[in-house]
Design a protein around this motif. Structure first.
Motif, short mmCIF file in Angstrom:
data_model
loop_
_atom_site.label_atom_id
_atom_site.label_comp_id
_atom_site.label_asym_id
_atom_site.label_seq_id
_atom_site.Cartn_x
_atom_site.Cartn_y
_atom_site.Cartn_z
N GLN A 101 -5.53 -6.69 -3.59
CA GLN A 101 -5.61 -7.20 -2.22
C GLN A 101 -4.66 -6.44 -1.31
O GLN A 101 -4.99 -6.16 -0.16
CB GLN A 101 -5.29 -8.69 -2.19
N ILE A 102 -3.48 -6.10 -1.81
CA ILE A 102 -2.54 -5.31 -1.01
C ILE A 102 -3.13 -3.93 -0.73
O ILE A 102 -3.03 -3.42 0.39
CB ILE A 102 -1.18 -5.21 -1.73
N MET A 103 -3.80 -3.32 -1.72
CA MET A 103 -4.41 -2.01 -1.50
C MET A 103 -5.52 -2.09 -0.45
O MET A 103 -5.66 -1.18 0.37
CB MET A 103 -4.96 -1.46 -2.82
N LYS A 104 -6.29 -3.18 -0.44
CA LYS A 104 -7.33 -3.36 0.58
C LYS A 104 -6.70 -3.45 1.97
O LYS A 104 -7.21 -2.88 2.93
CB LYS A 104 -8.15 -4.61 0.31
N LEU A 105 -5.60 -4.20 2.07
CA LEU A 105 -4.94 -4.36 3.36
C LEU A 105 -4.37 -3.02 3.83
O LEU A 105 -4.44 -2.70 5.01
CB LEU A 105 -3.83 -5.41 3.27
N ILE A 106 -3.82 -2.25 2.91
CA ILE A 106 -3.26 -0.94 3.26
C ILE A 106 -4.33 -0.05 3.89
O ILE A 106 -4.06 0.67 4.84
CB ILE A 106 -2.62 -0.27 2.03
N GLU A 107 -5.54 -0.11 3.37
CA GLU A 107 -6.64 0.70 3.91
C GLU A 107 -6.94 0.37 5.37
O GLU A 107 -7.40 1.22 6.11
CB GLU A 107 -7.90 0.54 3.07
N GLU A 108 -6.67 -0.86 5.79
CA GLU A 108 -6.95 -1.28 7.16
C GLU A 108 -5.78 -1.05 8.11
O GLU A 108 -5.95 -1.13 9.33
CB GLU A 108 -7.29 -2.77 7.18
N MET A 109 -4.60 -0.76 7.58
CA MET A 109 -3.39 -0.65 8.41
C MET A 109 -3.45 0.56 9.34
O MET A 109 -3.99 1.60 8.98
CB MET A 109 -2.16 -0.53 7.52
N PRO A 110 -2.85 0.40 10.53
CA PRO A 110 -2.83 1.50 11.50
C PRO A 110 -1.69 2.48 11.23
O PRO A 110 -0.75 2.61 12.02
CB PRO A 110 -2.65 0.77 12.83
N VAL A 111 -1.74 3.14 10.08
CA VAL A 111 -0.74 4.16 9.72
C VAL A 111 -1.50 5.43 9.35
O VAL A 111 -2.70 5.39 9.09
CB VAL A 111 0.15 3.69 8.55
N ALA A 167 -3.28 8.49 7.50
CA ALA A 167 -4.10 8.47 6.27
C ALA A 167 -3.32 8.95 5.06
O ALA A 167 -3.48 8.41 3.97
CB ALA A 167 -5.35 9.32 6.47
N GLU A 168 -2.47 9.97 5.24
CA GLU A 168 -1.72 10.47 4.09
C GLU A 168 -0.70 9.44 3.58
O GLU A 168 -0.45 9.35 2.39
CB GLU A 168 -1.02 11.80 4.38
N THR A 169 -0.18 8.62 4.47
CA THR A 169 0.73 7.55 4.07
C THR A 169 -0.03 6.49 3.27
O THR A 169 0.44 6.03 2.23
CB THR A 169 1.38 6.90 5.31
N LYS A 170 -1.21 6.13 3.76
CA LYS A 170 -2.05 5.15 3.05
C LYS A 170 -2.38 5.66 1.65
O LYS A 170 -2.29 4.91 0.67
CB LYS A 170 -3.35 4.92 3.80
N THR A 171 -2.75 6.94 1.56
CA THR A 171 -3.11 7.52 0.27
C THR A 171 -1.93 7.51 -0.68
O THR A 171 -2.07 7.17 -1.86
CB THR A 171 -3.61 8.97 0.47
N THR A 172 -0.76 7.84 -0.18
CA THR A 172 0.45 7.85 -1.01
C THR A 172 0.75 6.46 -1.54
O THR A 172 1.02 6.29 -2.74
CB THR A 172 1.66 8.36 -0.19
N TRP A 173 0.70 5.45 -0.67
CA TRP A 173 0.96 4.08 -1.10
C TRP A 173 -0.07 3.62 -2.12
O TRP A 173 0.27 3.00 -3.12
CB TRP A 173 0.96 3.14 0.10
N ASP A 174 -1.35 3.92 -1.85
CA ASP A 174 -2.42 3.52 -2.76
C ASP A 174 -2.23 4.14 -4.14
O ASP A 174 -2.36 3.46 -5.16
CB ASP A 174 -3.77 3.91 -2.16
N GLU A 175 -1.91 5.43 -4.17
CA GLU A 175 -1.69 6.12 -5.45
C GLU A 175 -0.51 5.53 -6.21
O GLU A 175 -0.57 5.38 -7.43
CB GLU A 175 -1.48 7.60 -5.23
N ARG A 176 0.56 5.21 -5.49
CA ARG A 176 1.74 4.63 -6.15
C ARG A 176 1.42 3.28 -6.76
O ARG A 176 1.86 2.97 -7.87
CB ARG A 176 2.90 4.51 -5.15
N ILE A 177 0.65 2.47 -6.05
CA ILE A 177 0.29 1.15 -6.58
C ILE A 177 -0.65 1.32 -7.78
O ILE A 177 -0.47 0.67 -8.80
CB ILE A 177 -0.36 0.26 -5.50
N ARG A 178 -1.62 2.21 -7.68
CA ARG A 178 -2.55 2.43 -8.79
C ARG A 178 -1.83 2.96 -10.03
O ARG A 178 -2.14 2.55 -11.14
CB ARG A 178 -3.65 3.41 -8.40
N LYS A 179 -0.89 3.86 -9.82
CA LYS A 179 -0.23 4.52 -10.94
C LYS A 179 0.87 3.68 -11.57
O LYS A 179 0.95 3.56 -12.78
CB LYS A 179 0.35 5.85 -10.46
N TYR A 180 1.74 3.10 -10.73
CA TYR A 180 2.93 2.42 -11.22
C TYR A 180 2.93 0.91 -10.97
O TYR A 180 3.82 0.22 -11.44
CB TYR A 180 4.19 3.02 -10.59
N GLY A 181 1.99 0.43 -10.18
CA GLY A 181 2.00 -0.98 -9.82
C GLY A 181 2.89 -1.20 -8.60
O GLY A 181 3.61 -0.32 -8.16
#
Length: 89
Positions: free
Chosen positions: A11-21, A23-37
């Motif tokens: 759910q946090i990853m879904k919200l990150i995709e909608e955030m006004p930041v 794209a490279e920041t969103k991708t970095t956050w998404d990868e960190r959550i996917r990889k390390y939680g």
């Protein structure tokens, strides 16, 4: 390393995709959550990014909505993590 992301993390990853930041920041956050939680440091980093002041009232309101939703999801994630740790004892 997280093998599977929890429902709260997804759910946090879904919200990150909608955030006004950026794209490279969103991708970095998404990868960190996917990889390390999710972790507290990442939650604080995202929270800081959403608390930027803007001169535009509409943009400030939009960021506040995302910050509120993010805080709610982080609390759910924290409670779920504590619950899992409690069961292990």
């Amino acid at each position: 390393m997280a093998n599977r992301n929890t429902p709260e993390e997804r759910q946090i990853m879904k919200l990150i995709e909608e955030m006004p930041v950026p794209a490279e920041t969103k991708t970095t956050w998404d990868e960190r959550i996917r990889k390390y939680g999710m972790n507290q440091e990442l939650a604080e980093e995202i929270r800081q990014k959403l608390n930027l002041d803007s001169d535009d009232e509409a943009e400030t309101a939009r960021l506040a909505r995302f910050a509120t939703e993010f805080a709610r999801l982080v609390k759910r994630w924290q409670f779920a993590e504590q619950s899992r740790n409690f069961r292990k004892r």
